[in-house]
Scaffold this motif. Structure first.
Motif, PDB file in Angstrom:
ATOM      1  N   LEU A  97       5.563   4.546   2.040  1.00  0.00           N
ATOM      2  CA  LEU A  97       6.061   5.660   2.849  1.00  0.00           C
ATOM      3  C   LEU A  97       6.900   5.163   4.018  1.00  0.00           C
ATOM      4  O   LEU A  97       7.945   5.742   4.347  1.00  0.00           O
ATOM      5  CB  LEU A  97       4.895   6.507   3.353  1.00  0.00           C
ATOM      6  N   LYS A  98       6.462   4.074   4.632  1.00  0.00           N
ATOM      7  CA  LYS A  98       7.211   3.521   5.755  1.00  0.00           C
ATOM      8  C   LYS A  98       8.578   3.034   5.304  1.00  0.00           C
ATOM      9  O   LYS A  98       9.593   3.252   5.991  1.00  0.00           O
ATOM     10  CB  LYS A  98       6.430   2.371   6.390  1.00  0.00           C
ATOM     11  N   VAL A 100      10.753  11.254   4.072  1.00  0.00           N
ATOM     12  CA  VAL A 100       9.293  11.354   4.184  1.00  0.00           C
ATOM     13  C   VAL A 100       8.923  12.503   5.119  1.00  0.00           C
ATOM     14  O   VAL A 100       8.085  13.351   4.793  1.00  0.00           O
ATOM     15  CB  VAL A 100       8.691  10.025   4.671  1.00  0.00           C
ATOM     16  N   SER A 121      10.832   5.959   4.612  1.00  0.00           N
ATOM     17  CA  SER A 121      11.181   6.738   5.807  1.00  0.00           C
ATOM     18  C   SER A 121      12.479   6.266   6.447  1.00  0.00           C
ATOM     19  O   SER A 121      12.978   6.900   7.376  1.00  0.00           O
ATOM     20  CB  SER A 121      10.047   6.665   6.833  1.00  0.00           C
ATOM     21  N   SER A 172       0.836  -1.203   0.000  1.00  0.00           N
ATOM     22  CA  SER A 172       0.000   0.000   0.000  1.00  0.00           C
ATOM     23  C   SER A 172       0.867   1.249   0.000  1.00  0.00           C
ATOM     24  O   SER A 172       2.089   1.194   0.182  1.00  0.00           O
ATOM     25  CB  SER A 172      -0.898   0.003   1.237  1.00  0.00           C
ATOM     26  N   GLU A 173       0.214   2.398  -0.171  1.00  0.00           N
ATOM     27  CA  GLU A 173       0.931   3.674  -0.124  1.00  0.00           C
ATOM     28  C   GLU A 173       1.576   3.881   1.241  1.00  0.00           C
ATOM     29  O   GLU A 173       2.704   4.377   1.344  1.00  0.00           O
ATOM     30  CB  GLU A 173      -0.025   4.821  -0.440  1.00  0.00           C
ATOM     31  N   THR A 174       0.875   3.473   2.277  1.00  0.00           N
ATOM     32  CA  THR A 174       1.408   3.601   3.634  1.00  0.00           C
ATOM     33  C   THR A 174       2.686   2.784   3.805  1.00  0.00           C
ATOM     34  O   THR A 174       3.655   3.237   4.426  1.00  0.00           O
ATOM     35  CB  THR A 174       0.364   3.152   4.662  1.00  0.00           C
ATOM     36  N   GLU A 175       2.694   1.578   3.243  1.00  0.00           N
ATOM     37  CA  GLU A 175       3.878   0.727   3.346  1.00  0.00           C
ATOM     38  C   GLU A 175       5.043   1.312   2.556  1.00  0.00           C
ATOM     39  O   GLU A 175       6.206   1.200   2.975  1.00  0.00           O
ATOM     40  CB  GLU A 175       3.541  -0.680   2.850  1.00  0.00           C
TER      41      GLU A 175
END
Length: 358
Positions: A8-9, A24, A12, A3-6
């Motif tokens: 970004l993580k 990030v 980061s 996902s987009e969240t993954e």
């Protein structure tokens, strides 16, 4: 599928060495989308001359490809150069003004300014170069523009800069005969410099480099009073007499609240054109000692090399004529160091007397 969240993580974990934060948190990562097992995103840096740009790209690619379901990472590396904050009147469209200065003449300041500007333009930045040496302008010849005259608007109020090697330039040398002596008093010099700064249609620039005359006189005071100068690049040779005057230059700019980005040690070593052996004919280690004294850094050591001198005389800077040479690489390194110092300085968004720390 990640996902987009993954994404970004994963990104980061990439730390910017200058800001000490991840990309990030710094807001560098933009426009993430995932399609057909491919990740698309942009990394927007603070300068196109970022020395770690390719390192960021490689780290980002490895981080994203390690995620489940991602088989390809499409990374768009871009940049947006920001200016600082000042109470002085800015020149519209110009993000940063950098003075290239020295306390003493003959240390290769103009050669440094020209090659620094060309190297910065080669990185993709929008660059201008202003010749502030009213008495001894050298930019027209060094930039291969001797004999050319800039266009002037129909109302006579705006001058259009001449461009070569991707750099917009302006000099009093375009407006007078090359061999004519400028016998002017200080107020006339200040007035001319003010016009070259404010009456030129520079357009949008990330960096305007100002090739200063030697010393600590009218031109330096005019520049510091009329426009917000981001910082200075001080040029010296390693010998004690040049270092003495460079020290005065740093002190002068500090007194008018202009930070020193760092020092360039020019003619650091003589490179023999026959055997390639290096010789410190102007002594060695002088700029390093000076940088420690003022708690700043040495941005680059530039050798005393015949191709640099010969190509400058011909109007073809070594960065443009021999881009794959060791000499050009030294100027590209300098451009990267100057760009990163400016980015860090502007991120502080303060306007106080300060000398950049390494």
């Amino acid at each position: 599928m990640a996902s987009e969240t993954e994404i970004l993580k994963a990104l980061s974990r990439i730390i910017d060495p200058d800001f000490g934060k991840d990309i990030v948190t710094l807001g560098f990562v933009k426009d993430i989308r995932i399609e057909d097992q491919q990740a698309f995103f942009t990394i927007e840096l603070t300068t196109p001359a970022c020395p770690v740009k390719e390192e960021f790209r490689n780290q980002a690619e490895q981080a994203v490809l390690a995620l489940p379901g991602i088989e390809r990472a499409n990374i768009n590396m871009t940049s947006r150069v920001r200016g600082g904050i000042s109470d002085k009147q800015a020149i519209p469209g110009i993000a940063n003004i950098i003075a290239v200065a020295s306390g003493k003449g003959g240390v290769g300041k103009s050669t440094t300014a020209v090659n620094l500007a060309v190297a910065m333009a080669q990185s993709g930045a929008r660059v201008g170069l202003l010749d502030a040496d009213i008495y001894g302008p050298s930019i027209p010849r060094m930039m291969g523009l001797s004999g050319f005259r800039p266009e002037v608007s129909t109302d006579g109020k705006t001058i259009f800069p001449l461009e070569n090697y991707g750099v917009k330039t302006m000099s009093i040398g375009y407006l007078v005969e090359e061999n004519k002596a400028m016998i002017w008093r200080g107020p006339m010099v200040a007035s001319a410099l003010g016009q070259l700064l404010g009456d030129v249609a520079w357009g949008e620039l990330d960096y305007l480099f100002v090739d200063m005359p030697p010393g600590t006189g009218d031109a330096q005071l005019t520049l510091s009073q009329k426009v917000p100068v981001t910082g200075t690049v001080m040029v010296t040779t390693p010998q004690d007499i040049a270092l003495l005057d460079c020290r005065k230059g740093i002190e002068m700019f500090r007194q008018v609240n202009i930070p020193t980005l760092g020092i360039v040690e020019n003619m650091s070593q003589f490179i023999c054109p026959h055997c390639g052996e290096s010789s410190p004919i102007f002594a060695e280690g002088g700029a390093d000692r000076l940088s420690q004294e003022f708690n700043t850094v040495v941005l680059a050591h530039i050798p005393l090399s015949m191709p640099i001198r010969e190509l400058s005389d011909k109007g073809t800077p070594v960065t443009a004529a021999l881009p794959d040479s060791e000499q050009a690489a030294a100027y590209r390194l300098l451009a990267g160091q100057v760009a990163r110092k400016i980015s860090v300085l502007n991120s502080r968004k303060i306007d106080i007397p300060i000398i950049m720390q390494g």
